[in-house]
Motif scaffolding. Structure first.
Motif, short mmCIF file in Angstrom:
data_model
loop_
_atom_site.label_atom_id
_atom_site.label_comp_id
_atom_site.label_asym_id
_atom_site.label_seq_id
_atom_site.Cartn_x
_atom_site.Cartn_y
_atom_site.Cartn_z
N VAL A 145 57.57 -27.80 50.33
CA VAL A 145 58.29 -26.66 49.34
C VAL A 145 57.06 -25.85 49.13
CG1 VAL A 145 59.77 -28.36 48.41
CG2 VAL A 145 57.78 -27.93 47.38
N ALA A 146 57.29 -24.55 48.87
CA ALA A 146 56.43 -23.49 48.42
C ALA A 146 57.02 -22.93 47.13
CB ALA A 146 56.04 -22.45 49.39
N LEU A 147 56.09 -22.59 46.15
CA LEU A 147 56.48 -22.17 44.74
C LEU A 147 56.24 -20.77 44.98
CD1 LEU A 147 57.25 -22.82 41.78
CD2 LEU A 147 54.71 -22.73 41.26
N TYR A 148 57.15 -19.86 44.34
CA TYR A 148 57.20 -18.47 43.98
C TYR A 148 57.15 -18.15 42.63
CZ TYR A 148 57.74 -17.96 49.29
OH TYR A 148 57.39 -17.97 50.54
N THR A 149 56.71 -17.17 42.30
CA THR A 149 56.85 -16.55 41.00
C THR A 149 57.48 -15.25 40.93
OG1 THR A 149 55.88 -16.37 38.67
CG2 THR A 149 54.53 -15.90 40.40
N PHE A 150 58.33 -14.69 39.91
CA PHE A 150 58.97 -13.57 39.82
C PHE A 150 57.50 -12.55 39.14
CE2 PHE A 150 61.54 -9.93 38.29
CZ PHE A 150 62.12 -9.74 39.63
N GLY A 151 57.44 -11.58 39.93
CA GLY A 151 56.49 -10.30 39.45
C GLY A 151 57.26 -9.43 38.91
N ASP A 167 64.99 -27.16 27.23
CA ASP A 167 64.44 -25.60 27.33
C ASP A 167 64.26 -25.10 28.83
OD1 ASP A 167 64.55 -25.46 24.76
OD2 ASP A 167 62.50 -26.25 24.73
N LEU A 168 64.40 -26.00 29.89
CA LEU A 168 64.07 -25.64 31.41
C LEU A 168 65.52 -25.29 31.99
CD1 LEU A 168 61.95 -25.62 33.57
CD2 LEU A 168 62.80 -27.74 34.22
N ASP A 169 65.61 -23.96 32.40
CA ASP A 169 66.91 -23.78 33.20
C ASP A 169 66.47 -23.61 34.54
OD1 ASP A 169 68.33 -23.00 30.86
OD2 ASP A 169 67.31 -20.70 30.78
N PHE A 170 67.72 -24.29 35.31
CA PHE A 170 67.40 -24.55 36.69
C PHE A 170 68.48 -24.65 37.54
CE2 PHE A 170 67.41 -28.64 35.31
CZ PHE A 170 67.92 -29.69 36.26
N PHE A 197 66.85 -22.90 48.03
CA PHE A 197 66.06 -22.54 46.96
C PHE A 197 66.29 -23.49 45.62
CE2 PHE A 197 67.14 -18.43 49.00
CZ PHE A 197 65.71 -18.41 49.79
N LEU A 198 65.46 -23.62 44.76
CA LEU A 198 65.80 -24.22 43.45
C LEU A 198 65.10 -23.37 42.38
CD1 LEU A 198 66.41 -26.85 41.67
CD2 LEU A 198 64.05 -27.83 42.16
N LEU A 199 65.71 -22.75 42.10
CA LEU A 199 65.40 -21.59 40.85
C LEU A 199 65.21 -22.13 39.61
CD1 LEU A 199 67.98 -19.86 42.56
CD2 LEU A 199 66.04 -18.31 41.82
N TYR A 200 64.24 -21.78 38.59
CA TYR A 200 64.07 -22.50 37.53
C TYR A 200 63.18 -21.48 36.87
CZ TYR A 200 59.24 -24.11 37.97
OH TYR A 200 57.66 -24.22 38.22
N ARG A 201 63.38 -21.32 35.45
CA ARG A 201 63.03 -20.90 34.32
C ARG A 201 62.28 -21.68 33.37
NH1 ARG A 201 65.86 -15.69 33.11
NH2 ARG A 201 67.57 -17.39 32.70
N PHE A 240 60.91 -19.88 41.67
CA PHE A 240 61.93 -20.41 42.72
C PHE A 240 60.95 -21.30 43.76
CE2 PHE A 240 61.54 -16.87 45.77
CZ PHE A 240 61.36 -17.58 47.01
N ILE A 241 61.44 -22.37 43.94
CA ILE A 241 60.78 -23.13 45.07
C ILE A 241 61.66 -23.30 46.17
CG2 ILE A 241 60.44 -25.63 45.53
CD1 ILE A 241 60.27 -26.10 42.45
N MET A 242 60.92 -22.94 47.40
CA MET A 242 61.51 -22.83 48.55
C MET A 242 61.44 -24.14 49.31
SD MET A 242 62.89 -21.23 51.45
CE MET A 242 62.70 -19.60 52.35
N LEU A 243 62.66 -24.73 49.31
CA LEU A 243 62.63 -25.96 50.06
C LEU A 243 62.79 -26.02 51.53
CD1 LEU A 243 65.52 -27.30 47.38
CD2 LEU A 243 63.05 -27.64 47.37
#
Length: 121
Positions: A39-45, A91-94, A100-104, A111-114
């Motif tokens: 997987v790879a982790l991305y963050t929203f800028g 408190d974790l939304d996913f 993709f596995l999106l979470y906040r 988001f995590i790219m699977l």
């Protein structure tokens, strides 16, 4: 110590080693529920208004814990010594939108790219 399990099945040798590695970071991890091997982790800028790749890439483990919070996940980072660990709380939304596995969490949106699917053991 009780035998480690994945879901209800005994761990194989590879996951047994992975459980031991996870427990070095968190001794309360009791079992692995699911794994995605790449997987790879991305963050929203928000400034650029786009997803940005982080320096976190590796194997995703979803697990149970014997202490609160009862569930969590960790990406064992292959790019550096800094892993990404998140407790799974109310408190974790996913949401899973394959691949993709999106979470906040309270701080940011990710988001995590699977690259490989979750196994759902």
């Amino acid at each position: 110590m009780a035998a480690a399990v994945v879901g209800a099945a005994p761990l194989g040798k590879g996951l047994d080693i992975s459980l031991a590695a996870l427990q070095r970071h968190d001794p309360y991890i009791s079992s692995i529920l699911d794994v995605a091997s790449q997987v790879a982790l991305y963050t929203f800028g928000h400034r650029a208004n786009e997803w940005e790749k982080t320096d976190v890439e590796g194997t995703l483990f979803v697990y149970t814990r014997s202490a609160s919070p009862k569930y969590g996940f960790t990406i064992m980072n292959r790019l550096s010594m800094e892993n990404r660990t998140e407790p799974i709380t109310k408190d974790l939304d996913f949401q899973l939108q394959d691949p993709f596995l999106l979470y906040r969490n309270a701080r940011r949106e990710y988001f995590i790219m699977l690259f490989t699917p979750l196994i759902f053991m």
